[in-house]
Design an enzyme around this catalytic site. Structure first.
Site, PDB file in Angstrom:
ATOM      1  N   CYS A  86     -20.773   7.031 -49.658  1.00 39.32           N
ATOM      2  CA  CYS A  86     -20.606   5.822 -50.008  1.00 39.32           C
ATOM      3  C   CYS A  86     -21.604   4.901 -49.096  1.00 39.32           C
ATOM      4  O   CYS A  86     -22.944   5.278 -49.250  1.00 39.32           O
ATOM      5  CB  CYS A  86     -19.181   5.059 -49.576  1.00 39.32           C
ATOM      6  SG  CYS A  86     -18.918   3.609 -50.372  1.00 39.32           S
ATOM      7  N   HIS A 203     -14.963   9.109 -52.104  1.00 41.49           N
ATOM      8  CA  HIS A 203     -14.423   9.373 -50.683  1.00 41.49           C
ATOM      9  C   HIS A 203     -13.628  10.627 -50.381  1.00 41.49           C
ATOM     10  O   HIS A 203     -12.512  10.583 -50.333  1.00 41.49           O
ATOM     11  CB  HIS A 203     -13.783   8.265 -50.104  1.00 41.49           C
ATOM     12  CG  HIS A 203     -14.658   6.585 -49.941  1.00 41.49           C
ATOM     13  ND1 HIS A 203     -15.188   6.701 -48.529  1.00 41.49           N
ATOM     14  CD2 HIS A 203     -14.968   5.820 -50.568  1.00 41.49           C
ATOM     15  CE1 HIS A 203     -15.911   5.378 -48.695  1.00 41.49           C
ATOM     16  NE2 HIS A 203     -15.628   5.033 -49.997  1.00 41.49           N
ATOM     17  N   GLU A 205     -13.226  12.026 -47.523  1.00 45.12           N
ATOM     18  CA  GLU A 205     -12.258  11.842 -46.327  1.00 45.12           C
ATOM     19  C   GLU A 205     -10.659  11.040 -46.552  1.00 45.12           C
ATOM     20  O   GLU A 205     -10.135  11.033 -45.676  1.00 45.12           O
ATOM     21  CB  GLU A 205     -13.247  11.200 -45.221  1.00 45.12           C
ATOM     22  CG  GLU A 205     -13.291   9.501 -45.163  1.00 45.12           C
ATOM     23  CD  GLU A 205     -14.120   9.164 -46.292  1.00 45.12           C
ATOM     24  OE1 GLU A 205     -14.719  10.094 -47.111  1.00 45.12           O
ATOM     25  OE2 GLU A 205     -14.414   7.881 -46.419  1.00 45.12           O
TER      26      GLU A 205
END
Lengths: 234, 84
Positions: A86, A203, A205
């Site tokens: 990002c 994302h 994560e």
């Protein structure tokens, strides 16, 4: 494997990234402040999402000039592993480590939603635990994620297999509706020519555990660990 | 000391979604506006001994920091010497 997460003023996905690396993957993680100059011997460096420097001037622009970036660029040039998610992806393009740039979403809307993306290249050090053309579901949260590069650069990226992820629908088809930000050729993630630097808007994560909504992202981190172990052994 | 005024815009080959949205609104109000492009206006002061040095410095600053040449063009609108 030792990891470092760089924290800029305005980073807000740093804690998620640290959690994924430390608690999910079991790595030792150094938290590195943007004013630091050492990555503390990290094997993997992650630039997290957020709004570094308030996105002033351009997303990622001011972060790319912060003191730690000299060490990050040297780390990448030494062939070590570096990923930006990002805002981290924006920092990588702004610092010239990845080609192209990330522009305001075509819709002008900030998009915060789950998206599907297809693994176009599973031969990278980041994606080896995914099947080729596997469809992943990951969250996005950005207002400036429209990937843009010149025609020549796009061709170069595609011809050399450096487009790693593209936005698709759940069936793996590339449709305009599946592209949340208007990215050129539906590009969601790319690697550099040497293959050791990954930038992606979604994302991974945030989706490492089913408890929080999904776990398609965790195999990216396990893939990195596997690649690192193979590299150390060989 | 010099004072500079700079405009940064998206390159003409690149679609400007903000500008397009504003153009659409103006058109819906029946104004004859086929195209709008939105950019950034910046003013800065600069220490340099003469105008040549100031111009050279400003070019570097624009190319390296103020504009991203992948997507943006810049124009130096004005460069004037400022009383100390």
């Amino acid at each position: 494997m030792k990891a470092a997460v760089v924290i800029f003023p305005g980073s807000n996905c740093d804690v998620d990234m640290i959690h994924a690396l430390e608690d999910v993957l079991g790595c030792q993680v150094a938290q590195v402040w943007h004013k630091d100059t050492s990555l503390q011997g990290a094997d993997l460096v992650a630039l997290p999402g957020g709004f570094s420097y308030g996105d002033y001037l351009r997303g990622g622009a001011l972060a790319s000039f912060s003191p730690i970036m000299e060490a990050v660029i040297a780390h990448a040039q030494a062939g070590k592993l570096l990923m930006g998610v990002c805002n981290g992806f924006q920092v990588l393009t702004e610092s010239g480590l990845l080609p192209g740039c990330l522009m305001r979403n075509r819709t002008l809307q900030f998009r915060c939603q789950d998206v599907y993306l297809t693994v176009e290249n599973n031969q990278t050090v980041f994606t080896s635990l995914y099947r080729s053309n596997q469809v992943l579901r990951l969250p996005i949260a950005h207002g400036e994620g429209c990937y843009y590069a010149s025609e020549a650069e796009l061709r170069e990226l595609e011809d050399s297999g450096r487009v790693v992820f593209r936005y698709s629908n759940a069936g793996g088809e590339y449709t305009p509706e599946a592209n949340p930000n208007g990215s050129s050729r539906a590009i969601a993630g790319i690697v550099n020519a040497a293959g050791n630097v990954l930038g992606m808007m979604p994302h991974p994560e945030r989706y490492c555990e089913e408890l929080v909504g999904g776990s398609d992202g965790r195999w990216l981190f396990h893939g990195i660990l596997k690649a690192w172990k193979e590299r150390v052994i060989s | 000391m010099f004072e500079a005024k700079i405009i940064v815009t998206l390159r003409s080959s690149i679609l400007d979604p903000q500008g397009s949205a504003v153009a659409t609104s103006l058109q819906s109000l029946s104004y004859p506006v086929p195209e709008v492009r939105i950019g950034k206006y910046m003013e800065l002061t600069l220490q340099a001994s003469d105008e040549q040095e100031a111009t050279a410095l400003l070019q570097i600053i624009c190319q390296k920091v103020l504009a991203n040449p992948v997507m943006e063009d810049y124009r130096i609108l004005q460069l004037t010497r400022k009383e100390e």
